[in-house]
Every structure is written in structure tokens, then in C-alpha cells.
Enzyme design. Structure first.
Site, short mmCIF file in Angstrom:
data_model
loop_
_atom_site.label_atom_id
_atom_site.label_comp_id
_atom_site.label_asym_id
_atom_site.label_seq_id
_atom_site.Cartn_x
_atom_site.Cartn_y
_atom_site.Cartn_z
N LYS A 160 6.57 -25.45 -29.77
CA LYS A 160 6.90 -25.95 -28.43
C LYS A 160 6.12 -25.18 -27.37
O LYS A 160 5.52 -25.76 -26.46
CB LYS A 160 8.41 -25.82 -28.20
CG LYS A 160 8.89 -26.28 -26.86
CD LYS A 160 10.14 -25.54 -26.43
CE LYS A 160 9.88 -24.16 -25.96
NZ LYS A 160 9.22 -23.99 -24.66
N ASP B 4 16.94 -31.98 -24.46
CA ASP B 4 17.24 -32.34 -25.85
C ASP B 4 18.09 -33.60 -25.92
O ASP B 4 18.27 -34.17 -27.00
CB ASP B 4 18.00 -31.19 -26.54
CG ASP B 4 17.11 -30.38 -27.47
OD1 ASP B 4 16.03 -30.88 -27.83
OD2 ASP B 4 17.50 -29.26 -27.84
N GLN C 32 18.20 -23.73 -28.68
CA GLN C 32 17.81 -24.06 -30.05
C GLN C 32 19.01 -24.02 -31.00
O GLN C 32 19.78 -23.06 -31.01
CB GLN C 32 16.72 -23.06 -30.50
CG GLN C 32 16.18 -23.31 -31.89
CD GLN C 32 15.50 -24.65 -32.04
OE1 GLN C 32 14.85 -25.15 -31.13
NE2 GLN C 32 15.65 -25.26 -33.20
#
Ligand code: NDP
Length: 291
Positions: A52, A119, A96
Site C-alpha cells: 500500500k 476500507d 489493518q
């Protein structure tokens, strides 16, 4: 059989974003900023966060990583989320997953500001997805929809079978495939660990999306001739002959299944490549507040 080249599509998307970010900077506007919070040392998570970070740098999006040890408390993590929610410099951020067991992931997700939830896991964004309203979509399902769109794969009226019902992949992709939209308008069957006659259901699929987390689970005898197969799975299989000591495989036995399909995504180079591209698209949307 046509191989769906996720890597090539992801590169196109990243090039478009790079052009857009360069234009912003030329106009003396700040670059969009994607932050990531990672707790603990999970190797797959570390790899994803590094990818990322690299992708952000490629396109000119500012990237920051907040790393914490696995013993970070839930309260401390919620404070980090509050900080990022309130930092006007941050366009969007991800926490995450998976988180260490002592942290309630749902509590953390619900604390993220829906406008910064790149997300797409916040209940508000999930609720909008269910209602067919514009929202930040979870990156992997969003990437799958983009692949179907770019390859002009007809989904309307097709029978789509989704293997897996996770909040991250199976459930949102099922909803997107059944939405009144293009791609979408499919008749969707969701399968999971309690599904009976899984093979018979898979054999009815015009489009089979495997997000089951079992290496090479989908075999050729489970796939109809001419089906479209989308493989979401990512597994590191120990392999002494491979340079890195492992090779990557998906949830689908690519070698044999691909002989029967009209379109199929490889692993690596299929859906995985699209997930980060979709996350960057979400960051642009969050930056522009355009969703
Ligand atoms: P989860 O483990 O959260 O979910 C797996 C789903 O598959 C569950 O719904 C489970 O059913 C179902 N399942 C497991 N075994 C069987 C079985 N034998 N028969 C029928 N159903 C079964 O996984 P994720 O959705 O998070 O991920 C799926 C895969 O995709 C993994 O390999 C993961 O690494 C990969 N992945 C790839 C991404 C990418 O960017 N390409 C992004 C995210 C994930 P039940 O609900 O009943 O337990």
C-alpha cells in the site's frame, strides 16, 4: 479461456490517479493522504501495508503508517482512531485486520469516521451498500466489480455463486453482484461451511467467486463449461524449489479449472493486484468527498 489481467488494470487505474494527483499539486492543492494503522507483526498484514505504501508513493498520494506492538490496548487504539478522524490532513485511513485477540475489531471499525473509512467496513458504508446508495466500497469486492466492468463481462441475469460469507469479501461482493446496477443484476447464491451440495451449486454458476480461504479448493469437476471464475484466495504454499521458499496459490485449482472457463483470474496477478488500486480509488473519493 481468457486470463483476466488484474495487474494491467490496476496499473491503468494507478496511472489515472497519478495524473489526477499531479494536477492537484500543480494547482497548489494538497495531495490526498492515506494513513494505515497496524498492530502487531502479522506477516501477511506487513506485506499488504508495504504494498500500500509503495503504491501510494507511485501515484503521489501521501502515505503514513502508524505501527504499534501487539500489546497495544483497545483504548489506546481507539485514541489513535480518534486522532486520525480529527486530523484534517488525513483523507482516509485503514486499521489493518486481523487485530490481536484482546481488541474488538468491530468496536474499532465503528469508531472510524464513515467519511474516512476507505476500507468500507463501517456499518454506515455497509448499510449504504445494502441499500444501493453511493458509498466507500470494501476494496476487494470493489476491485472485483472493476475487473468485471473492464472486461465487459455480462453479469445481468447470470447465476453468480459466491463461496464465502465474510464481511470483507463474500458478503459485500454478493450484495454488489445482486444490486440493480451494471455490473450487477445477477442472481446470487452464497455458500459457506454449512452449505450442502456445494459442488452441485457451483456447477450451476455462470460466475463463480471463490473467497473461501482454502488453497485449490475449487476443482475442475465443480465448474461449468464456459463459466467465469474469480479467485480471491491468497495462500503461501511452502515450496523448496521456489526462490522465496514458497509459491502463491489461490482458492482455485487454476491449471485444471482454467481449461473450462471463459474468463479466469490468476493468483497472483488477479484480484489481489486490484485490491490496492481500489483502496487508492477510495482514498481519492474520500479526499474529494465524492461518493
Ligand atoms: P474468511 O476466513 O473470513 O471467510 C471464509 C469463508 O469461507 C467463510 O464464510 C467460511 O464459512 C467459508 N468456508 C471456509 N471453508 C469452507 C468450506 N470447506 N466449504 C464452504 N465454505 C467454507 O476469509 P476472507 O473472506 O477474509 O478471505 C477469503 C480468502 O481471500 C482468503 O484466502 C484470503 O487470504 C483472501 N483474501 C484476498 C484478498 C485479496 O486482496 N485478494 C483480500 C481479502 C482476503 P463460515 O462463514 O461458515 O465459516
Amino acid at each position: 479461456m481468457k486470463r483476466i489481467d488484474g495487474k494491467a488494470i490496476a496499473t491503468q487505474i494507478k496511472n489515472d490517479i497519478k495524473t489526477e494527483v499531479a494536477a492537484l499539486i500543480d494547482n497548489e492543492q494538497p495531495a490526498p493522504h492515506l494513513a494505515a494503522v497496524i498492530v502487531g507483526e502479522d506477516p501477511a498484514s506487513q506485506t499488504y501495508i508495504s504494498s500500500k505504501d509503495k503504491a501510494c508513493k507511485e501515484v503521489g498520494i501521501t502515505s503514513s503508517i502508524y505501527r504499534y506492538p501487539a500489546n497495544l490496548s483497545e483504548e489506546e487504539l481507539l485514541e489513535v482512531v480518534d486522532f486520525l478522524n480529527n486530523d484534517d490532513d488525513v483523507s482516509g485511513f485503514i486499521v489493518q485486520l486481523p487485530l490481536p485477540e484482546h481488541i474488538d475489531a468491530n468496536k474499532v471499525i465503528q469508531r472510524i469516521s464513515p467519511e474516512k473509512d476507505v476500507d468500507g467496513f463501517h456499518p454506515q458504508n455497509m448499510g449504504k451498500l445494502v441499500m444501493g446508495l453511493p458509498s466507500l466500497l470494501p476494496a476487494t469486492p470493489y476491485g472485483i466489480m472493476l475487473l468485471l466492468e473492464k472486461y465487459k463481462i455480462e453479469t445481468s441475469g447470470k447465476h453468480c455463486v459466491v463461496l464465502g460469507r465474510s464481511n470483507i469479501v463474500g458478503t459485500p461482493v454478493s450484495l454488489l453482484m445482486s444490486r440493480k446496477a451494471s455490473p450487477g443484476d445477477a442472481t446470487v447464491t452464497i455458500c459457506h461451511s454449512r452449505t450442502k451440495n456445494l459442488k452441485e451449486i457451483c456447477l450451476q454458476a455462470d460466475i463463480l467467486i471463490a473467497a473461501i480461504g482454502q488453497p485449490n479448493f475449487v476443482t475442475a469437476d465443480m465448474v461449468k463449461e464456459g463459466a467465469v471464475v474469480i479467485d480471491v484466495g491468497i495462500h503461501r504454499i511452502p515450496d523448496e524449489k521456489a526462490e522465496k521458499g514458497y509459491h502463491i496459490t489461490g482458492d482455485v485449482d487454476f491449471e485444471n479449472v482454467s481449461k473450462k472457463t471463459s474468463f479466469i483470474t490468476p493468483v497472483p496477478g488477479g484480484v489481489g493486484a486490484m485490491t490496492i488500486a481500489a483502496l487508492l480509488l477510495n482514498t481519492m473519493k474520500a479526499f474529494k468527498k465524492d461518493f
